[in-house]
Design a protein around this motif. Sequence first.
Motif, mmCIF file in Angstrom:
data_model
loop_
_atom_site.group_PDB
_atom_site.id
_atom_site.type_symbol
_atom_site.label_atom_id
_atom_site.label_comp_id
_atom_site.label_asym_id
_atom_site.label_seq_id
_atom_site.Cartn_x
_atom_site.Cartn_y
_atom_site.Cartn_z
ATOM 1 N N VAL A 23 -8.069 -3.522 -14.247
ATOM 2 C CA VAL A 23 -8.472 -2.925 -12.977
ATOM 3 C C VAL A 23 -8.241 -4.000 -11.923
ATOM 4 N N ILE A 24 -7.361 -3.705 -10.969
ATOM 5 C CA ILE A 24 -7.006 -4.668 -9.937
ATOM 6 C C ILE A 24 -7.701 -4.250 -8.646
ATOM 7 N N ASP A 25 -8.559 -5.122 -8.144
ATOM 8 C CA ASP A 25 -9.318 -4.846 -6.929
ATOM 9 C C ASP A 25 -8.441 -5.126 -5.704
ATOM 10 N N ALA A 26 -8.700 -4.405 -4.616
ATOM 11 C CA ALA A 26 -7.927 -4.579 -3.377
ATOM 12 C C ALA A 26 -8.112 -5.966 -2.796
ATOM 13 N N SER A 27 -9.195 -6.657 -3.086
ATOM 14 C CA SER A 27 -9.412 -8.006 -2.564
ATOM 15 C C SER A 27 -8.395 -8.989 -3.128
ATOM 16 N N GLU A 28 -7.797 -8.672 -4.292
ATOM 17 C CA GLU A 28 -6.769 -9.541 -4.875
ATOM 18 C C GLU A 28 -5.501 -9.541 -4.025
ATOM 19 N N LEU A 36 1.389 -9.408 -12.269
ATOM 20 C CA LEU A 36 1.238 -8.138 -11.564
ATOM 21 C C LEU A 36 0.306 -8.409 -10.388
ATOM 22 N N ARG A 37 0.895 -8.556 -9.207
ATOM 23 C CA ARG A 37 0.129 -8.943 -8.030
ATOM 24 C C ARG A 37 0.136 -7.818 -7.015
ATOM 25 N N LEU A 38 -1.032 -7.341 -6.672
ATOM 26 C CA LEU A 38 -1.202 -6.237 -5.742
ATOM 27 C C LEU A 38 -0.907 -6.701 -4.324
ATOM 28 N N VAL A 39 -0.091 -5.902 -3.612
ATOM 29 C CA VAL A 39 0.226 -6.202 -2.218
ATOM 30 C C VAL A 39 -0.472 -5.212 -1.287
ATOM 31 N N GLY A 40 -0.495 -3.943 -1.665
ATOM 32 C CA GLY A 40 -1.137 -2.963 -0.798
ATOM 33 C C GLY A 40 -1.413 -1.650 -1.501
ATOM 34 N N ILE A 41 -2.389 -0.880 -0.931
ATOM 35 C CA ILE A 41 -2.751 0.440 -1.454
ATOM 36 C C ILE A 41 -2.702 1.439 -0.301
ATOM 37 N N LEU A 42 -2.035 2.575 -0.523
ATOM 38 C CA LEU A 42 -2.067 3.719 0.393
ATOM 39 C C LEU A 42 -2.827 4.820 -0.336
ATOM 40 N N ALA A 43 -3.988 5.174 0.144
ATOM 41 C CA ALA A 43 -4.771 6.202 -0.537
ATOM 42 C C ALA A 43 -5.509 7.027 0.504
ATOM 43 N N ASP A 44 -4.936 8.181 0.838
ATOM 44 C CA ASP A 44 -5.651 9.136 1.685
ATOM 45 C C ASP A 44 -5.734 10.449 0.913
ATOM 46 N N LEU A 63 -4.481 5.044 -12.348
ATOM 47 C CA LEU A 63 -5.319 5.614 -11.299
ATOM 48 C C LEU A 63 -5.249 4.738 -10.051
ATOM 49 N N ILE A 64 -5.033 5.401 -8.891
ATOM 50 C CA ILE A 64 -5.021 4.688 -7.615
ATOM 51 C C ILE A 64 -6.218 5.177 -6.814
ATOM 52 N N GLU A 65 -7.115 4.262 -6.474
ATOM 53 C CA GLU A 65 -8.282 4.562 -5.656
ATOM 54 C C GLU A 65 -8.168 3.763 -4.354
ATOM 55 N N PRO A 66 -8.948 4.093 -3.335
ATOM 56 C CA PRO A 66 -8.824 3.378 -2.054
ATOM 57 C C PRO A 66 -9.054 1.867 -2.164
ATOM 58 N N ARG A 67 -9.862 1.377 -3.097
ATOM 59 C CA ARG A 67 -10.171 -0.046 -3.188
ATOM 60 C C ARG A 67 -9.733 -0.699 -4.492
ATOM 61 N N VAL A 77 0.830 2.629 -4.395
ATOM 62 C CA VAL A 77 0.489 1.219 -4.507
ATOM 63 C C VAL A 77 1.781 0.395 -4.432
ATOM 64 N N LEU A 78 1.672 -0.814 -3.892
ATOM 65 C CA LEU A 78 2.822 -1.721 -3.788
ATOM 66 C C LEU A 78 2.471 -3.038 -4.465
ATOM 67 N N PHE A 79 3.356 -3.491 -5.380
ATOM 68 C CA PHE A 79 3.172 -4.763 -6.081
ATOM 69 C C PHE A 79 4.215 -5.757 -5.602
ATOM 70 N N ALA A 80 3.876 -7.037 -5.670
ATOM 71 C CA ALA A 80 4.816 -8.097 -5.299
ATOM 72 C C ALA A 80 6.028 -8.045 -6.224
ATOM 73 N N GLY A 81 7.216 -8.156 -5.657
ATOM 74 C CA GLY A 81 8.455 -8.138 -6.430
ATOM 75 C C GLY A 81 9.017 -6.758 -6.669
ATOM 76 N N VAL A 82 8.280 -5.710 -6.302
ATOM 77 C CA VAL A 82 8.756 -4.332 -6.432
ATOM 78 C C VAL A 82 9.034 -3.843 -5.016
ATOM 79 N N ASP A 83 10.225 -3.297 -4.795
ATOM 80 C CA ASP A 83 10.619 -2.961 -3.423
ATOM 81 C C ASP A 83 10.266 -1.537 -2.992
ATOM 82 N N THR A 84 9.545 -0.779 -3.810
ATOM 83 C CA THR A 84 9.146 0.577 -3.424
ATOM 84 C C THR A 84 7.668 0.803 -3.733
ATOM 85 N N TRP A 85 7.078 1.728 -2.994
ATOM 86 C CA TRP A 85 5.712 2.142 -3.262
ATOM 87 C C TRP A 85 5.714 3.019 -4.505
#
Length: 155
Positions: free
Chosen positions: A146-151, A94-102, A130-134, A108-116
């Motif tokens: 808990v997957i940090d955005a730095s990953e 489970l590899r984090l690619v990006g977070i959209l949090a406003d 839970l999706i937080e900004p970081r 959230v977007l994970f590697a290998g998954v084609d949708t947010w």
Amino acid sequence: MREGLFLSGPGERGAALVLVLVGVLAALALTASLEAPAPGAPEVPARMVSPLRLEGSAFSRAPPFDPARAPLDGVGRLASETPPIAAAPVEPPLRLVGILADSAVRRVLFAGVDTWLEEGGTAWGWTIDLIEPRRVTVHRGSERRVIDASEALSP
């Protein structure tokens, strides 16, 4: 004066024939001496393996480049080969690619998954709690991560 290299007389033809025979005999003697073992050298045993007999089998009667030609045991390998060992299934990480949090949208977007994905969505058996900004919190059964955005930046 003679023109060309034609053998005109019987003596010349005979001499040419003798020359060819001497060359052939010399070549035979040379190859025979190369194949003979040296005096005092240990004798090399003959092959102990008997040749594979395919005469009369369906395999030998089939055209060699026929796509329907079956191997000897009929299951995709030669009879002398050991069956392949099945590899254990590998679970993708489970590899984090990006977070959209406003304020309005949290995805959230994970590697290998084609949708947010939103909270409550699943990826590779992990449910997003839970999706937080970081960071993102996920669980699978009793396991929680808990997957940090730095990953998302790591290779």
